[in-house]
Scaffold this motif. Structure first.
Motif, PDB file in Angstrom:
ATOM      1  N   GLY A 158     -36.895 -21.128  31.921  1.00  0.00           N
ATOM      2  CA  GLY A 158     -36.441 -21.230  30.524  1.00  0.00           C
ATOM      3  C   GLY A 158     -36.197 -22.657  30.064  1.00  0.00           C
ATOM      4  O   GLY A 158     -35.743 -22.884  28.942  1.00  0.00           O
ATOM      5  N   THR A 159     -36.532 -23.638  30.920  1.00  0.00           N
ATOM      6  CA  THR A 159     -36.347 -25.040  30.515  1.00  0.00           C
ATOM      7  C   THR A 159     -37.499 -25.534  29.633  1.00  0.00           C
ATOM      8  O   THR A 159     -37.403 -26.589  29.026  1.00  0.00           O
ATOM      9  N   GLY A 160     -38.602 -24.765  29.586  1.00  0.00           N
ATOM     10  CA  GLY A 160     -39.745 -25.206  28.768  1.00  0.00           C
ATOM     11  C   GLY A 160     -40.645 -24.043  28.399  1.00  0.00           C
ATOM     12  O   GLY A 160     -40.416 -22.903  28.812  1.00  0.00           O
ATOM     13  N   MET A 191     -42.830 -20.959  27.188  1.00  0.00           N
ATOM     14  CA  MET A 191     -42.499 -19.630  26.650  1.00  0.00           C
ATOM     15  C   MET A 191     -41.070 -19.216  26.976  1.00  0.00           C
ATOM     16  O   MET A 191     -40.437 -18.496  26.211  1.00  0.00           O
ATOM     17  N   GLY A 192     -40.570 -19.654  28.132  1.00  0.00           N
ATOM     18  CA  GLY A 192     -39.199 -19.296  28.515  1.00  0.00           C
ATOM     19  C   GLY A 192     -38.192 -19.861  27.526  1.00  0.00           C
ATOM     20  O   GLY A 192     -37.245 -19.179  27.110  1.00  0.00           O
ATOM     21  N   LEU A 193     -38.427 -21.107  27.125  1.00  0.00           N
ATOM     22  CA  LEU A 193     -37.535 -21.754  26.155  1.00  0.00           C
ATOM     23  C   LEU A 193     -37.654 -21.062  24.797  1.00  0.00           C
ATOM     24  O   LEU A 193     -36.663 -20.834  24.107  1.00  0.00           O
ATOM     25  N   SER A 252     -40.405 -16.480  33.749  1.00  0.00           N
ATOM     26  CA  SER A 252     -41.367 -17.147  32.856  1.00  0.00           C
ATOM     27  C   SER A 252     -41.800 -18.475  33.471  1.00  0.00           C
ATOM     28  O   SER A 252     -41.570 -19.534  32.897  1.00  0.00           O
ATOM     29  N   VAL A 253     -42.386 -18.384  34.634  1.00  0.00           N
ATOM     30  CA  VAL A 253     -42.846 -19.585  35.344  1.00  0.00           C
ATOM     31  C   VAL A 253     -44.378 -19.573  35.366  1.00  0.00           C
ATOM     32  O   VAL A 253     -44.986 -18.551  35.046  1.00  0.00           O
ATOM     33  N   PRO A 254     -45.028 -20.680  35.729  1.00  0.00           N
ATOM     34  CA  PRO A 254     -46.497 -20.662  35.785  1.00  0.00           C
ATOM     35  C   PRO A 254     -47.009 -19.486  36.630  1.00  0.00           C
ATOM     36  O   PRO A 254     -46.353 -19.087  37.604  1.00  0.00           O
TER      37      PRO A 254
HETATM   38  N1  LIG Z   1     -47.926 -21.029  27.086  1.00  0.00           N
HETATM   39  C1  LIG Z   1     -48.421 -19.960  26.515  1.00  0.00           C
HETATM   40  O1  LIG Z   1     -49.143 -20.037  25.522  1.00  0.00           O
HETATM   41  C2  LIG Z   1     -48.073 -18.591  27.055  1.00  0.00           C
HETATM   42  C3  LIG Z   1     -48.204 -17.477  26.217  1.00  0.00           C
HETATM   43  C4  LIG Z   1     -47.840 -16.229  26.689  1.00  0.00           C
HETATM   44  C5  LIG Z   1     -47.385 -16.090  27.991  1.00  0.00           C
HETATM   45  N2  LIG Z   1     -47.296 -17.193  28.800  1.00  0.00           N
HETATM   46  C6  LIG Z   1     -46.797 -17.001  30.152  1.00  0.00           C
HETATM   47  O2  LIG Z   1     -45.504 -17.579  30.233  1.00  0.00           O
HETATM   48  C7  LIG Z   1     -45.268 -18.034  31.569  1.00  0.00           C
HETATM   49  C8  LIG Z   1     -44.830 -19.465  31.531  1.00  0.00           C
HETATM   50  O3  LIG Z   1     -45.880 -20.226  30.991  1.00  0.00           O
HETATM   51  P1  LIG Z   1     -45.587 -21.559  30.177  1.00  0.00           P
HETATM   52  O4  LIG Z   1     -46.838 -21.915  29.478  1.00  0.00           O
HETATM   53  O5  LIG Z   1     -44.327 -21.423  29.398  1.00  0.00           O
HETATM   54  O6  LIG Z   1     -45.378 -22.559  31.401  1.00  0.00           O
HETATM   55  P2  LIG Z   1     -44.705 -23.993  31.400  1.00  0.00           P
HETATM   56  O7  LIG Z   1     -44.683 -24.573  30.044  1.00  0.00           O
HETATM   57  O8  LIG Z   1     -45.362 -24.711  32.502  1.00  0.00           O
HETATM   58  O9  LIG Z   1     -43.200 -23.672  31.718  1.00  0.00           O
HETATM   59  C9  LIG Z   1     -42.839 -23.053  32.835  1.00  0.00           C
HETATM   60  C10 LIG Z   1     -41.390 -23.330  33.152  1.00  0.00           C
HETATM   61  O10 LIG Z   1     -41.255 -22.891  34.482  1.00  0.00           O
HETATM   62  C11 LIG Z   1     -40.508 -23.823  35.227  1.00  0.00           C
HETATM   63  N3  LIG Z   1     -41.063 -23.765  36.586  1.00  0.00           N
HETATM   64  C12 LIG Z   1     -42.254 -24.203  37.016  1.00  0.00           C
HETATM   65  N4  LIG Z   1     -42.423 -23.894  38.320  1.00  0.00           N
HETATM   66  C13 LIG Z   1     -41.308 -23.219  38.689  1.00  0.00           C
HETATM   67  C14 LIG Z   1     -40.861 -22.626  39.898  1.00  0.00           C
HETATM   68  N5  LIG Z   1     -41.615 -22.675  41.003  1.00  0.00           N
HETATM   69  N6  LIG Z   1     -39.653 -22.027  39.919  1.00  0.00           N
HETATM   70  C15 LIG Z   1     -38.883 -21.988  38.804  1.00  0.00           C
HETATM   71  N7  LIG Z   1     -39.241 -22.525  37.633  1.00  0.00           N
HETATM   72  C16 LIG Z   1     -40.441 -23.134  37.581  1.00  0.00           C
HETATM   73  C17 LIG Z   1     -40.668 -25.161  34.545  1.00  0.00           C
HETATM   74  O11 LIG Z   1     -39.423 -25.775  34.563  1.00  0.00           O
HETATM   75  P3  LIG Z   1     -39.111 -27.076  35.418  1.00  0.00           P
HETATM   76  O12 LIG Z   1     -40.282 -28.001  35.190  1.00  0.00           O
HETATM   77  O13 LIG Z   1     -37.835 -27.520  34.803  1.00  0.00           O
HETATM   78  O14 LIG Z   1     -38.996 -26.613  36.810  1.00  0.00           O
HETATM   79  C18 LIG Z   1     -41.015 -24.810  33.097  1.00  0.00           C
HETATM   80  O15 LIG Z   1     -39.915 -24.943  32.240  1.00  0.00           O
HETATM   81  C19 LIG Z   1     -46.578 -17.857  32.344  1.00  0.00           C
HETATM   82  O16 LIG Z   1     -46.497 -16.692  33.098  1.00  0.00           O
HETATM   83  C20 LIG Z   1     -47.612 -17.692  31.248  1.00  0.00           C
HETATM   84  O17 LIG Z   1     -48.682 -16.875  31.669  1.00  0.00           O
HETATM   85  C21 LIG Z   1     -47.614 -18.441  28.360  1.00  0.00           C
END
Ligand SMILES: NC(=O)c1ccc[n+]([C@@H]2O[C@H](COP(=O)([O-])OP(=O)(O)OC[C@H]3O[C@@H](n4cnc5c(N)ncnc54)[C@H](OP(=O)(O)O)[C@@H]3O)[C@@H](O)[C@H]2O)c1
Length: 257
Positions: free
Chosen positions: A11-13, A15-17, A54-56
């Motif tokens: 939730g720090t960045g 979709m989680g945020l 909501s992590v990668p």
């Molecule tokens: N982006 C999109 O358009 C979108 C749309 C729909 C669904 N999604 C889904 O949403 C999820 C997250 O995607 P995102 O795009 O939001 O990714 P992201 O921007 O890379 O953000 C992921 C968050 O996860 C944290 N993180 C990364 N590795 C981690 C780990 N091993 N343990 C705990 N926290 C971890 C990061 O925080 P730190 O760096 O602070 O650790 C970051 O805040 C994925 O499953 C993706 O498929 C994404």
């Protein structure tokens, strides 16, 4: 349901945020964790009613396996992953909690909620499901309830085929050997839109798109279709020229639209 505390892992960045902001707007208490936060994911599991993953995509299975067993049957475990079969199966098997798979079909930068699609894949329980659905409904989202299998099948079209097409365009453009500056001088409005999409995928976290493609069990089927279509286009042009291509498009339009 009142006084709900939600924990968002990741939730720090991204979709989680985005989800944290939506839930705060709804009056819920939200805590977030990331890899460097003071609060750990395990601690979130202990203090929250709802735990959201909501992590990668590449880290999702490991995170679910770690936190799933920490939750009890009164809590909710849910995720926002772009793929649904594996995360939902893992949430169901690793935890006693209620389970929902959720996929918002948009990125964190959306400006308006109304009309945006969200897929919910019910896992276990009904109370938390109603709670979550109500939040999306009341904010104007279109909520679709589908199985994880059906979701991933549809995503093989909307995301896998779509992103493969963009990636092919970007890679093929690179193969032509021309620089963007020069190509842009000759661009049409449609080409500019397409180039912007290529740029977004290639420069803003290409990992997400690569994981969406590589992780979908239908990807091989889609690649087969894509390769066949390219071969057929070549064949139509070589044998019948523009007429062959035009006929193919006319036939396809009748089926598609
Ligand atoms: N982006 C999109 O358009 C979108 C749309 C729909 C669904 N999604 C889904 O949403 C999820 C997250 O995607 P995102 O795009 O939001 O990714 P992201 O921007 O890379 O953000 C992921 C968050 O996860 C944290 N993180 C990364 N590795 C981690 C780990 N091993 N343990 C705990 N926290 C971890 C990061 O925080 P730190 O760096 O602070 O650790 C970051 O805040 C994925 O499953 C993706 O498929 C994404």
């Amino acid at each position: 349901m009142k006084d709900i505390t939600v924990g968002i892992i990741g939730g720090t960045g991204g979709m989680g945020l985005w989800f944290a902001d939506l839930l705060k707007k709804e009056g819920h208490t939200v805590h977030v964790s990331g890899r460097k936060t003071k609060l750990s994911s395990d601690e979130l599991a202990q203090i929250c009613n709802v735990l959201v993953v909501s992590v990668p995509i590449s880290a999702t299975a490991e995170v679910i396996r770690q936190v799933g067993p920490l939750l009890n049957k009164d809590q909710l475990l849910m995720d926002l992953t772009s793929l649904k079969i594996e995360p939902l199966d893992l949430m169901m098997t690793s935890s006693a909690a209620d389970v929902i798979g959720c996929h918002p079909l948009f990125g964190p930068g959306i400006l308006e909620f109304k009309g945006q699609n969200v897929v919910l894949c019910p896992g276990r329980g009904t109370n938390w499901y109603s709670w979550l659905k109500t939040i999306f409904d009341k904010n104007g989202f279109n909520v679709l309830e589908r199985t994880s299998v059906y979701h991933d099948k549809m995503m093989s079209i909307v995301q896998v085929l779509n992103h493969l097409n963009t990636i092919s365009l970007g890679l093929a453009l690179t193969e032509t050997g021309h620089k963007q500056d020069e190509i842009s001088k000759f661009s049409t409005p449609i080409f500019r839109i397409k180039l912007d999409i290529v740029k977004k995928l290639f420069t803003e976290g290409p990992g997400l798109y690569a994981e969406i493609i590589a992780g979908n069990s239908e990807t091989e089927k889609i690649l087969d279709i894509y390769e066949r279509v390219i071969r057929e286009i070549r064949q139509a042009i070589e044998t019948e020229g523009s007429t062959g291509l035009k006929d193919k498009m006319k036939k396809a339009a009748k089926k598609l639209f």
